[in-house]
Design a protein around this motif. Structure first.
Motif, PDB file in Angstrom:
ATOM      1  N   GLY A 155      50.704  35.088  44.726  1.00 48.19           N
ATOM      2  CA  GLY A 155      50.580  36.257  43.863  1.00 48.19           C
ATOM      3  C   GLY A 155      50.447  37.552  44.647  1.00 48.19           C
ATOM      4  O   GLY A 155      51.001  38.582  44.272  1.00 48.19           O
ATOM      5  N   HIS A 156      49.733  37.488  45.751  1.00 46.96           N
ATOM      6  CA  HIS A 156      49.516  38.680  46.581  1.00 46.96           C
ATOM      7  C   HIS A 156      50.716  38.968  47.479  1.00 46.96           C
ATOM      8  O   HIS A 156      51.251  40.072  47.476  1.00 46.96           O
ATOM      9  N   GLN A 157      51.130  37.967  48.273  1.00 40.28           N
ATOM     10  CA  GLN A 157      52.138  38.179  49.316  1.00 40.28           C
ATOM     11  C   GLN A 157      53.574  38.233  48.800  1.00 40.28           C
ATOM     12  O   GLN A 157      54.360  39.041  49.273  1.00 40.28           O
ATOM     13  N   LEU A 158      53.930  37.346  47.886  1.00 42.30           N
ATOM     14  CA  LEU A 158      55.330  37.272  47.455  1.00 42.30           C
ATOM     15  C   LEU A 158      55.599  38.042  46.170  1.00 42.30           C
ATOM     16  O   LEU A 158      56.646  38.661  46.031  1.00 42.30           O
ATOM     17  N   LEU A 159      54.680  37.972  45.232  1.00 38.92           N
ATOM     18  CA  LEU A 159      54.898  38.627  43.949  1.00 38.92           C
ATOM     19  C   LEU A 159      54.351  40.053  43.920  1.00 38.92           C
ATOM     20  O   LEU A 159      54.761  40.854  43.079  1.00 38.92           O
ATOM     21  N   GLY A 160      53.419  40.362  44.801  1.00 43.65           N
ATOM     22  CA  GLY A 160      52.846  41.702  44.852  1.00 43.65           C
ATOM     23  C   GLY A 160      52.146  42.095  43.566  1.00 43.65           C
ATOM     24  O   GLY A 160      52.235  43.241  43.130  1.00 43.65           O
ATOM     25  N   LEU A 161      51.437  41.139  42.953  1.00 43.45           N
ATOM     26  CA  LEU A 161      50.716  41.442  41.716  1.00 43.45           C
ATOM     27  C   LEU A 161      49.695  42.544  41.983  1.00 43.45           C
ATOM     28  O   LEU A 161      48.858  42.427  42.890  1.00 43.45           O
ATOM     29  N   ALA A 162      49.764  43.600  41.195  1.00 43.94           N
ATOM     30  CA  ALA A 162      48.939  44.787  41.438  1.00 43.94           C
ATOM     31  C   ALA A 162      47.449  44.456  41.492  1.00 43.94           C
ATOM     32  O   ALA A 162      46.728  44.960  42.364  1.00 43.94           O
ATOM     33  N   ALA A 163      46.964  43.617  40.568  1.00 44.58           N
ATOM     34  CA  ALA A 163      45.535  43.296  40.534  1.00 44.58           C
ATOM     35  C   ALA A 163      45.088  42.642  41.843  1.00 44.58           C
ATOM     36  O   ALA A 163      43.979  42.904  42.322  1.00 44.58           O
ATOM     37  N   LEU A 164      45.933  41.806  42.427  1.00 49.19           N
ATOM     38  CA  LEU A 164      45.593  41.155  43.702  1.00 49.19           C
ATOM     39  C   LEU A 164      45.832  42.089  44.879  1.00 49.19           C
ATOM     40  O   LEU A 164      45.037  42.152  45.811  1.00 49.19           O
ATOM     41  N   ARG A 165      46.944  42.789  44.846  1.00 42.15           N
ATOM     42  CA  ARG A 165      47.319  43.677  45.948  1.00 42.15           C
ATOM     43  C   ARG A 165      46.312  44.811  46.120  1.00 42.15           C
ATOM     44  O   ARG A 165      45.985  45.201  47.239  1.00 42.15           O
ATOM     45  N   ASP A 166      45.791  45.338  45.003  1.00 41.65           N
ATOM     46  CA  ASP A 166      44.905  46.499  45.058  1.00 41.65           C
ATOM     47  C   ASP A 166      43.435  46.144  45.274  1.00 41.65           C
ATOM     48  O   ASP A 166      42.634  47.024  45.579  1.00 41.65           O
ATOM     49  N   ALA A 167      43.067  44.892  45.099  1.00 40.55           N
ATOM     50  CA  ALA A 167      41.661  44.487  45.246  1.00 40.55           C
ATOM     51  C   ALA A 167      41.342  44.204  46.713  1.00 40.55           C
ATOM     52  O   ALA A 167      42.147  43.610  47.423  1.00 40.55           O
ATOM     53  N   PRO A 168      40.156  44.602  47.170  1.00 36.89           N
ATOM     54  CA  PRO A 168      39.747  44.259  48.540  1.00 36.89           C
ATOM     55  C   PRO A 168      39.622  42.738  48.688  1.00 36.89           C
ATOM     56  O   PRO A 168      39.185  42.039  47.768  1.00 36.89           O
ATOM     57  N   THR A 169      40.002  42.252  49.842  1.00 36.25           N
ATOM     58  CA  THR A 169      39.981  40.809  50.111  1.00 36.25           C
ATOM     59  C   THR A 169      38.600  40.214  49.896  1.00 36.25           C
ATOM     60  O   THR A 169      38.473  39.127  49.329  1.00 36.25           O
ATOM     61  N   ASP A 170      37.553  40.905  50.330  1.00 30.87           N
ATOM     62  CA  ASP A 170      36.199  40.361  50.177  1.00 30.87           C
ATOM     63  C   ASP A 170      35.803  40.270  48.700  1.00 30.87           C
ATOM     64  O   ASP A 170      35.055  39.368  48.305  1.00 30.87           O
TER      65      ASP A 170
END
Length: 188
Positions: A155-170
């Motif tokens: 979701g983060h790396q391939l799809l670039g979902l905004a909710a995952l992409r914009d949230a801090p990893t921690d």
């Protein structure tokens, strides 16, 4: 000042490394099906025949370009195991190596890539299952944890979902912690 003479073997290794780097980049961007030997050769500034001479086939080039996959977790304490799993997620969300991205992008369209991923994930599941406290369904619980993290990574790396992409990893790790902990702890 003269430059040191590069041996034929050194030049060959450098050319092979350049081809592999170009292949990783293209496979990560386009997947197996849409990457051509000609495109890899052009990116590496070599003749397509040289790519074939070094690697024999597109399949072999792909196999060598995507060899690295993460090792299974090794911690035995449940909290440490959860920490280790979530730390690998942080690494994955920080950016995967191009070989891993190429494999993930290709796994749904190429049976050999799917087999490679299945084997790599199987090793992770087996390692995690062996590290889980003895309880009911350790392999299933390990598979659920590994594939949950895989889903977040996709979701983060391939799809670039905004909710995952914009949230801090921690923050992502903190929200996932209770679910991964529930899978890692034996049911009472």
């Amino acid at each position: 000042m003269t430059t040191p003479h590069q041996s034929r073997a050194d030049r060959r290794r450098a050319t092979e490394a350049r081809i592999l780097a170009s292949a990783r980049e293209l496979f990560a961007e386009k997947g197996f099906d849409r990457t051509t030997i000609r495109a890899v050769a052009a990116a590496a500034s070599v003749d397509p025949a040289l790519v074939m001479q070094y690697f024999g086939s597109k399949r072999e080039l792909f196999s060598q370009a995507v060899q690295a996959f993460p090792a299974p977790p090794t911690a035995t304490d449940t909290d440490a195991l959860v920490d280790q799993l979530l730390a690998t997620l942080g690494l994955k969300l920080g950016g995967l190596p191009e070989g891993a991205l190429a494999m993930m992008r290709s796994m749904l369209t190429d049976p050999a890539a799917a087999d490679h991923v299945r084997v790599a994930l199987g090793r992770q599941i087996d390692g995690l299952g062996a590290a889980l406290p003895a309880a009911e369904d350790p392999e299933l619980r390990a598979a659920l944890a590994v594939t949950a993290l895989l889903g977040v990574t996709i979701g983060h790396q391939l799809l670039g979902l905004a909710a995952l992409r914009d949230a801090p990893t921690d923050h992502i790790a903190a929200l996932l912690r209770p679910a991964i902990k529930a899978l890692a702890d034996p049911p009472e």
